[in-house]
Design an enzyme around this catalytic site. Sequence first.
Site, mmCIF file in Angstrom:
data_model
loop_
_atom_site.group_PDB
_atom_site.id
_atom_site.type_symbol
_atom_site.label_atom_id
_atom_site.label_comp_id
_atom_site.label_asym_id
_atom_site.label_seq_id
_atom_site.Cartn_x
_atom_site.Cartn_y
_atom_site.Cartn_z
ATOM 1 N N ASP A 24 0.761 -1.279 0.059
ATOM 2 C CA ASP A 24 -0.005 0.014 -0.086
ATOM 3 C C ASP A 24 0.795 1.207 -0.109
ATOM 4 O OD1 ASP A 24 -1.701 2.027 0.646
ATOM 5 O OD2 ASP A 24 -2.606 0.894 2.179
ATOM 6 N N ILE A 25 0.703 2.002 -0.878
ATOM 7 C CA ILE A 25 1.698 3.413 -1.087
ATOM 8 C C ILE A 25 1.366 4.258 0.051
ATOM 9 C CG2 ILE A 25 0.323 4.653 -2.796
ATOM 10 C CD1 ILE A 25 3.105 4.958 -4.434
ATOM 11 N N GLY A 46 -9.684 4.098 -5.856
ATOM 12 C CA GLY A 46 -8.431 3.517 -6.108
ATOM 13 C C GLY A 46 -7.351 4.238 -5.244
ATOM 14 N N ASP A 48 -5.746 7.132 -5.292
ATOM 15 C CA ASP A 48 -6.414 8.463 -5.285
ATOM 16 C C ASP A 48 -7.127 8.746 -3.880
ATOM 17 O OD1 ASP A 48 -6.405 11.281 -5.755
ATOM 18 O OD2 ASP A 48 -7.975 10.906 -7.159
ATOM 19 N N SER A 133 -2.595 4.483 -14.255
ATOM 20 C CA SER A 133 -3.773 4.340 -15.281
ATOM 21 C C SER A 133 -3.996 2.842 -15.237
ATOM 22 C CB SER A 133 -3.000 4.689 -16.670
ATOM 23 O OG SER A 133 -3.117 6.101 -16.858
ATOM 24 N N GLY A 135 -5.410 0.764 -13.225
ATOM 25 C CA GLY A 135 -6.530 0.456 -12.457
ATOM 26 C C GLY A 135 -7.792 0.859 -13.166
ATOM 27 N N VAL A 136 -8.616 1.774 -12.739
ATOM 28 C CA VAL A 136 -9.776 2.092 -13.083
ATOM 29 C C VAL A 136 -9.584 2.817 -14.628
ATOM 30 C CG1 VAL A 136 -11.917 4.179 -13.098
ATOM 31 C CG2 VAL A 136 -10.806 2.997 -10.989
HETATM 32 P P1 ADP Z 1 -5.943 4.936 -12.599
HETATM 33 O O1 ADP Z 1 -7.232 5.559 -12.520
HETATM 34 O O2 ADP Z 1 -4.776 5.976 -12.842
HETATM 35 O O3 ADP Z 1 -6.118 3.528 -13.298
HETATM 36 P P2 ADP Z 1 -6.233 3.569 -9.951
HETATM 37 O O4 ADP Z 1 -6.293 4.112 -8.369
HETATM 38 O O5 ADP Z 1 -7.633 2.864 -10.442
HETATM 39 O O6 ADP Z 1 -5.802 4.596 -11.012
HETATM 40 O O7 ADP Z 1 -5.219 2.362 -9.998
HETATM 41 C C1 ADP Z 1 -3.751 2.443 -10.437
HETATM 42 C C2 ADP Z 1 -3.056 1.443 -9.802
HETATM 43 O O8 ADP Z 1 -3.117 1.815 -8.113
HETATM 44 C C3 ADP Z 1 -3.926 0.008 -9.847
HETATM 45 O O9 ADP Z 1 -2.920 -0.975 -10.033
HETATM 46 C C4 ADP Z 1 -4.447 -0.260 -8.296
HETATM 47 O O10 ADP Z 1 -4.739 -1.415 -7.949
HETATM 48 C C5 ADP Z 1 -3.305 0.359 -7.604
HETATM 49 N N1 ADP Z 1 -3.654 0.869 -6.230
HETATM 50 C C6 ADP Z 1 -4.959 1.173 -5.424
HETATM 51 N N2 ADP Z 1 -4.783 1.508 -4.418
HETATM 52 C C7 ADP Z 1 -3.482 1.467 -4.090
HETATM 53 C C8 ADP Z 1 -2.657 1.978 -2.929
HETATM 54 N N3 ADP Z 1 -3.287 2.118 -1.825
HETATM 55 N N4 ADP Z 1 -1.436 1.551 -2.934
HETATM 56 C C9 ADP Z 1 -0.627 1.168 -4.339
HETATM 57 N N5 ADP Z 1 -1.598 1.051 -5.236
HETATM 58 C C10 ADP Z 1 -2.976 1.153 -5.120
#
Ligand code: ADP
Length: 187
Positions: A24-25, A46, A48, A133, A135-136
């Site tokens: 988890d970042i 996500g 964000d 990019s 994820g969603v």
């Molecule tokens: P985007 O709209 O740019 O695709 P997302 O947040 O939907 O952004 O996804 C980007 C990546 O971040 C995905 O691989 C998702 O699984 C991942 N992600 C979601 N939550 C976290 C987190 N807490 N830490 C790290 N990566 C995450």
Amino acid sequence: MTLDRAKRLDRVCGRGHLHLEEGDITATDVDCVVNAANAALAGGGGVDGAIHRAGGPSIARELKARYPHGCPTGKAVVTQGGLLSARVLIHAVGPRWQGGEAGEEDLLRGAYRTSLLLAEERGCQGIAFPAISCGVYGYPIEEGARVAVQVAIDWLRNPERQISSIRFVLFDGTTFAAFERALENEV
Ligand code: ADP
């Protein structure tokens, strides 16, 4: 290269290190964290959503005050890290995947590169990225991983750059494995 059960990989590259880790970042202890934001900088789901929840409301306030018109796709803006341990928080806007013919690769490269430039302007030595990019926004993970890893390797091999540690913090095993393959293919 070392790989342990916690899914972590560290590779010496050019002037520094490229790390991959599953996690988890928002819990990463690094000077600069990158968020995968949207062009309105309005907050979302996500990574964000996780960053805004962990970092507190000062981040959204600063974004609204400093960037009322948002941020173009392929670019990034910077705020303080709020309650995160990061001093610098960068909000990078990656492209939404539209099939690959709409300039997505250049835009994704731009989101990573602008983030690295902004971090260097603020004197950061280390930076942590999520898979922007992928994820969603639907960017195919193998392709997204390849772009991310290429930008990072180019950066670390460039003697004119300052950042010496680039870390990708990947939320699940599938994403970690895609980045691992991308790294193996590049070096
Ligand atoms: P985007 O709209 O740019 O695709 P997302 O947040 O939907 O952004 O996804 C980007 C990546 O971040 C995905 O691989 C998702 O699984 C991942 N992600 C979601 N939550 C976290 C987190 N807490 N830490 C790290 N990566 C995450």
